[in-house]
Structure formats: C-alpha cells, structure tokens
Design a protein around this motif. Structure first.
Motif, short mmCIF file in Angstrom:
data_model
loop_
_atom_site.label_atom_id
_atom_site.label_comp_id
_atom_site.label_asym_id
_atom_site.label_seq_id
_atom_site.Cartn_x
_atom_site.Cartn_y
_atom_site.Cartn_z
N ARG A 110 23.38 17.10 3.49
CA ARG A 110 22.80 15.80 3.82
C ARG A 110 23.85 14.85 4.39
O ARG A 110 25.06 15.01 4.15
N ILE A 111 23.35 13.86 5.09
CA ILE A 111 24.15 12.75 5.58
C ILE A 111 23.50 11.48 5.06
O ILE A 111 22.34 11.20 5.38
N GLY A 112 24.19 10.75 4.22
CA GLY A 112 23.61 9.54 3.65
C GLY A 112 22.33 9.80 2.89
O GLY A 112 21.41 8.96 2.92
N GLY A 113 22.25 10.95 2.22
CA GLY A 113 21.06 11.29 1.45
C GLY A 113 19.93 11.88 2.26
O GLY A 113 18.89 12.27 1.71
N ARG A 114 20.10 11.97 3.58
CA ARG A 114 19.05 12.49 4.47
C ARG A 114 19.37 13.94 4.85
O ARG A 114 20.47 14.22 5.32
N PRO A 115 18.42 14.87 4.65
CA PRO A 115 18.68 16.27 4.99
C PRO A 115 18.81 16.46 6.50
O PRO A 115 18.19 15.76 7.30
N ILE A 116 19.64 17.44 6.86
CA ILE A 116 19.84 17.76 8.27
C ILE A 116 19.70 19.26 8.47
O ILE A 116 20.13 20.06 7.63
N ASP A 117 19.05 19.67 9.56
CA ASP A 117 19.05 21.06 9.98
C ASP A 117 19.38 21.11 11.47
O ASP A 117 19.73 20.09 12.07
N TYR A 118 19.28 22.31 12.06
CA TYR A 118 19.79 22.49 13.42
C TYR A 118 18.80 23.29 14.26
O TYR A 118 18.18 24.24 13.78
N ARG A 119 18.65 22.90 15.52
CA ARG A 119 17.82 23.62 16.47
C ARG A 119 18.71 24.17 17.59
O ARG A 119 19.46 23.42 18.22
N VAL A 120 18.64 25.47 17.78
CA VAL A 120 19.37 26.14 18.86
C VAL A 120 18.33 26.67 19.84
O VAL A 120 17.48 27.48 19.47
N LYS A 121 18.39 26.22 21.08
CA LYS A 121 17.42 26.63 22.09
C LYS A 121 18.10 27.51 23.12
O LYS A 121 19.17 27.17 23.65
N VAL A 122 17.48 28.67 23.39
CA VAL A 122 18.00 29.60 24.40
C VAL A 122 16.87 29.94 25.37
O VAL A 122 15.70 29.99 25.00
N VAL A 123 17.24 30.19 26.62
CA VAL A 123 16.27 30.48 27.68
C VAL A 123 16.77 31.67 28.48
O VAL A 123 17.96 31.77 28.79
N ARG A 124 15.85 32.57 28.82
CA ARG A 124 16.21 33.71 29.67
C ARG A 124 16.15 33.28 31.13
O ARG A 124 15.14 32.78 31.61
N ASN A 125 17.25 33.50 31.84
CA ASN A 125 17.34 33.08 33.24
C ASN A 125 17.82 34.28 34.05
O ASN A 125 19.00 34.64 34.00
N GLY A 126 16.90 34.89 34.78
CA GLY A 126 17.26 36.04 35.60
C GLY A 126 17.76 37.22 34.79
O GLY A 126 18.67 37.93 35.21
N GLY A 127 17.18 37.43 33.64
CA GLY A 127 17.55 38.56 32.79
C GLY A 127 18.71 38.27 31.86
O GLY A 127 19.08 39.11 31.03
N VAL A 128 19.31 37.07 31.96
CA VAL A 128 20.42 36.68 31.09
C VAL A 128 19.99 35.51 30.22
O VAL A 128 19.40 34.55 30.70
N TRP A 129 20.29 35.60 28.94
CA TRP A 129 19.95 34.51 28.01
C TRP A 129 21.05 33.46 28.03
O TRP A 129 22.24 33.77 27.93
N GLU A 130 20.63 32.20 28.17
CA GLU A 130 21.57 31.08 28.21
C GLU A 130 21.30 30.12 27.05
O GLU A 130 20.14 29.87 26.71
N PHE A 131 22.36 29.59 26.46
CA PHE A 131 22.22 28.54 25.45
C PHE A 131 21.96 27.23 26.17
O PHE A 131 22.76 26.80 27.00
N ARG A 132 20.84 26.60 25.86
CA ARG A 132 20.50 25.33 26.49
C ARG A 132 20.88 24.13 25.61
O ARG A 132 21.23 23.07 26.12
N SER A 133 20.77 24.29 24.29
CA SER A 133 21.13 23.17 23.41
C SER A 133 21.38 23.68 21.99
O SER A 133 20.80 24.68 21.56
#
Length: 220
Positions: A110-133
């Motif tokens: 947590r940060i300041g008592g507030r829970p935090i998690d994470y989103r990892v977004k990936v996209v396939r571009n021309g047969g290759v997977w790219e990390f977008r965020s």
C-alpha cells in the motif's frame, strides 16, 4: 490489431496453471459455491469473488472471516454477520447475476493505506509482441479495487514499487514482472491462438512476492 478475445477468467486461469513456471504465481482460485467459499475463508481468512465474465472491477466483492464473524465489502461499504449462513444470504443479493469465481485474498502493498496493483499491457505487432505500458494503479481512498474507472490513480510501475515497497529493489521487481509476462504470452498464444493484445493484472504483496490476479484479452 485486437485479435481474438476471450471473456472467461476461469479458462485463462486454467491455461496459466498448466505450466509450473507460472502456476506458483497464481492465487488459489475456485469456481464459486457456498462450500468452496466457506473452505477458502477458513483457510485464508479473506478472499475476493469476481464475475467469471466482466471487467472494470464490476461486481468484485471482498469476503472475510475474523473475530467478529463473517462479512464482505462491496465498493466502500462493509457488512458483518455473526454466522456464515447469514452472510451468504446477504451476499446473494449483492452479487451481480453472473457466475463467479473465488480467489485467495492477497494483502497488496500500500501507499498511504491505499492498495496498489499493476497493469502490464502488451500488443502483437507484425508477429512480435511489444510492451506498451507498465503502470501502477492506486486505489481510490476507501476502496479495495484499484481500477482507474473506479477512481484509481495511475503511477509509473517504478514509482509504485518504490513507494509501496521501499525495501525492495524496484528495478529487479519490474524485471521479474517483464520476464513473467513473456512466459505468460507464450502460454496464452499456445492455448488461445489468434490473440492480439493482453493486459496482465499483477499484485505485489507486503513481502514483495508477485501474484497474477487476472489476464485480459481486451485491456482498457
């Protein structure tokens, strides 16, 4: 390219559980039933129930057992009951009319008592997977769900790790998340050919352990 979409959280969880490289990152998960709910509350003390099909934090409820009895939290309201039967009866009227799954509760850092998690977004571009965020999602004060559409705040992945776990090296934890994502992409492609984008929801608990909460084939 959006590619194939797969709505069922249960099918995606089963795919990840099939590989020993990933299975220990998955919280204990069961299809919802009264017996399974009681058994998991006895084992873990708290669980999260969520619709098998759905997103954006819709219908997600935290259920717990403590010295006061049994209870649940939905959005910013918590209700407590003396026994399991009374709690389950009340829970029935709060759940959305969909099939649910039960997931072992994870004590998010947590940060300041507030829970935090994470989103990892990936996209396939021309047969290759790219990390977008790779971003942290800090829950709105008073809520346990972190979804941005529910008022959560977006942080960089590094900032979220650094502020929530100051004793853990943020760069090493971020690198572990990336490596895990690459293995999961391989598994998801094998089980569900044609997917074009994926969103991984990761939790990091107080000890610094990474957990895979969910995989989305249509990440927001």
């Amino acid at each position: 390219m959006s590619g194939r979409q797969l709505a069922s959280k249960w099918l995606k969880t089963e795919a990840l559980l099939s590989d020993a490289r990933v299975s220990h990152y998955i919280p204990m998960t069961r299809v919802y039933s009264a017996d399974s709910l009681l058994a998991m509350l006895r084992r873990y003390g708290n669980v999260v129930i969520k619709p098998i099909v759905g997103g954006g934090g819709y219908g997600v409820i935290k259920v717990f057992r403590d010295s006061r009895g049994f209870g649940f939290t939905y959005m910013d309201r918590t209700r407590i009951y003396k026994d399991f039967r009374s709690m389950r009866r009340a829970l029935h009227f709060v759940k959305v009319r969909r099939k649910y799954l039960i997931q072992q509760g994870i004590s998010l850092a947590r940060i300041g008592g507030r829970p935090i998690d994470y989103r990892v977004k990936v996209v396939r571009n021309g047969g290759v997977w790219e990390f977008r965020s790779m971003v942290g999602r800090l829950a709105r004060p008073g809520l346990f769900v972190t979804n941005l559409c529910k008022g959560g705040t977006m942080l960089s992945c590094r900032e979220g790790l650094r502020r929530s776990l100051p004793r853990v090296k943020a760069s090493a934890k971020k690198a572990e998340m990336r490596r895990l994502t690459l293995v999961c992409i391989e598994l998801m492609e094998r089980h569900f050919p044609g997917i074009g984008e994926l969103g991984f929801d990761y939790a990091v608990d107080y000890s610094g352990k990474i957990w895979i909460l969910e995989v989305n084939t249509r990440p927001q």
